[in-house]
Design a protein around this motif. Structure first.
Motif, mmCIF file in Angstrom:
data_model
loop_
_atom_site.group_PDB
_atom_site.id
_atom_site.type_symbol
_atom_site.label_atom_id
_atom_site.label_comp_id
_atom_site.label_asym_id
_atom_site.label_seq_id
_atom_site.Cartn_x
_atom_site.Cartn_y
_atom_site.Cartn_z
ATOM 1 N N UNK A 110 0.808 -1.206 0.000
ATOM 2 C CA UNK A 110 0.000 0.000 0.000
ATOM 3 C C UNK A 110 0.847 1.263 0.000
ATOM 4 N N UNK A 111 2.055 1.178 0.614
ATOM 5 C CA UNK A 111 2.959 2.322 0.581
ATOM 6 C C UNK A 111 3.525 2.508 -0.825
ATOM 7 N N UNK A 112 3.897 1.419 -1.449
ATOM 8 C CA UNK A 112 4.421 1.500 -2.821
ATOM 9 C C UNK A 112 3.353 2.049 -3.753
ATOM 10 N N UNK A 113 2.118 1.543 -3.582
ATOM 11 C CA UNK A 113 1.021 1.993 -4.428
ATOM 12 C C UNK A 113 0.764 3.478 -4.250
ATOM 13 N N UNK A 114 0.768 3.958 -3.001
ATOM 14 C CA UNK A 114 0.540 5.378 -2.740
ATOM 15 C C UNK A 114 1.629 6.232 -3.362
#
Length: 244
Positions: A38-42
């Motif tokens: 989710x951090x990479x996606x954000x």
């Protein structure tokens, strides 16, 4: 517009997609350094399912998606769970400026974000080349909440007018001027031969091909998903099919 650029590239024999290999390798590197999907996606402005598919080498991806993933920086330590990961600050700066254009004073924005006024000031004036993911996410959430609301709902008319005057003095652009608000090379479009409605329709189709979710598309376009739906209704164009 994005779709026009893509068509032009195809006429020159340039492919708009690449294999997911480089992006997948970088995703695994980021994971090993403590970042969650989710951090990479954000940071890359794509959906978490898109990160999962790329990591498993499922199908080609666009060059734009590959580039955004490769730009994500690994955190300094594996125990931070991605909190120190950074991404280009352009989108965060533009979102804050658009809120001031809308009439929100920087001081009110800082209070709402729970951030020091000096930090918001530095972001507004592009003092940072990169910004922490958690800061970008907080600014993005406030932007989606406020960008199309009259500032007078939250501040006095005098304060809103002062904020708009400040924004005008610096030549800051409103939310509607950005087709790709997170692209550092993008330029604001304050009017042209293509209507904003048509621009939203064209860019939505392109972003769906990139694998973005509804939320990701709304963030990239700098508007709420309801506005995307409305643009398609006004243009008489059905919403494209999404796979997330």
């Amino acid at each position: 517009m994005t779709t026009k650029h893509a068509r032009y590239a195809r006429t020159l024999g340039h492919t708009a997609t690449v294999t997911p290999d480089r992006a997948a390798h970088h995703i695994h590197h980021l994971r090993r350094n403590g970042m969650r999907d989710q951090h990479i996606a954000a940071a890359a402005h794509v959906s978490a399912p898109t990160i999962y598919r790329i990591a498993r080498h499922h199908g080609p991806i666009t060059r734009a998606v590959e580039q955004r993933i490769l730009e994500v920086t690994a955190p300094a330590g594996s125990d931070t769970a991605g909190c120190t990961a950074t991404l280009p600050a352009a989108g965060t700066c533009r979102r804050l400026r658009a809120l001031v254009v809308q009439g929100y004073p920087p001081a009110i924005i800082a209070v709402r974000l729970g951030m020091p006024r000096g930090q918001v000031h530095d972001l507004l004036h592009a003092r940072y080349g990169r910004v922490a993911v958690h800061v970008a996410v907080r600014v993005g959430q406030l932007y989606l909440e406020w960008w199309d609301r009259q500032a007078e709902q939250h501040v006095t008319a005098a304060a809103a007018a002062k904020a708009r005057t400040l924004a005008a003095s610096y030549g800051w652009s409103p939310a509607a001027a950005w087709d790709h608000i997170d692209d550092p090379s993008a330029q604001p479009d304050l009017g042209g031969t293509v209507s904003r409605v048509q621009a939203v329709v064209e860019d939505t189709a392109e972003l769906v091909l990139e694998g973005l979710s509804r939320e990701g598309i709304a963030v990239r376009l700098g508007i709420q998903w309801d506005a995307v739906r409305q643009a398609h209704r006004r243009a008489g164009v059905p919403l494209p099919v999404m796979y997330d």
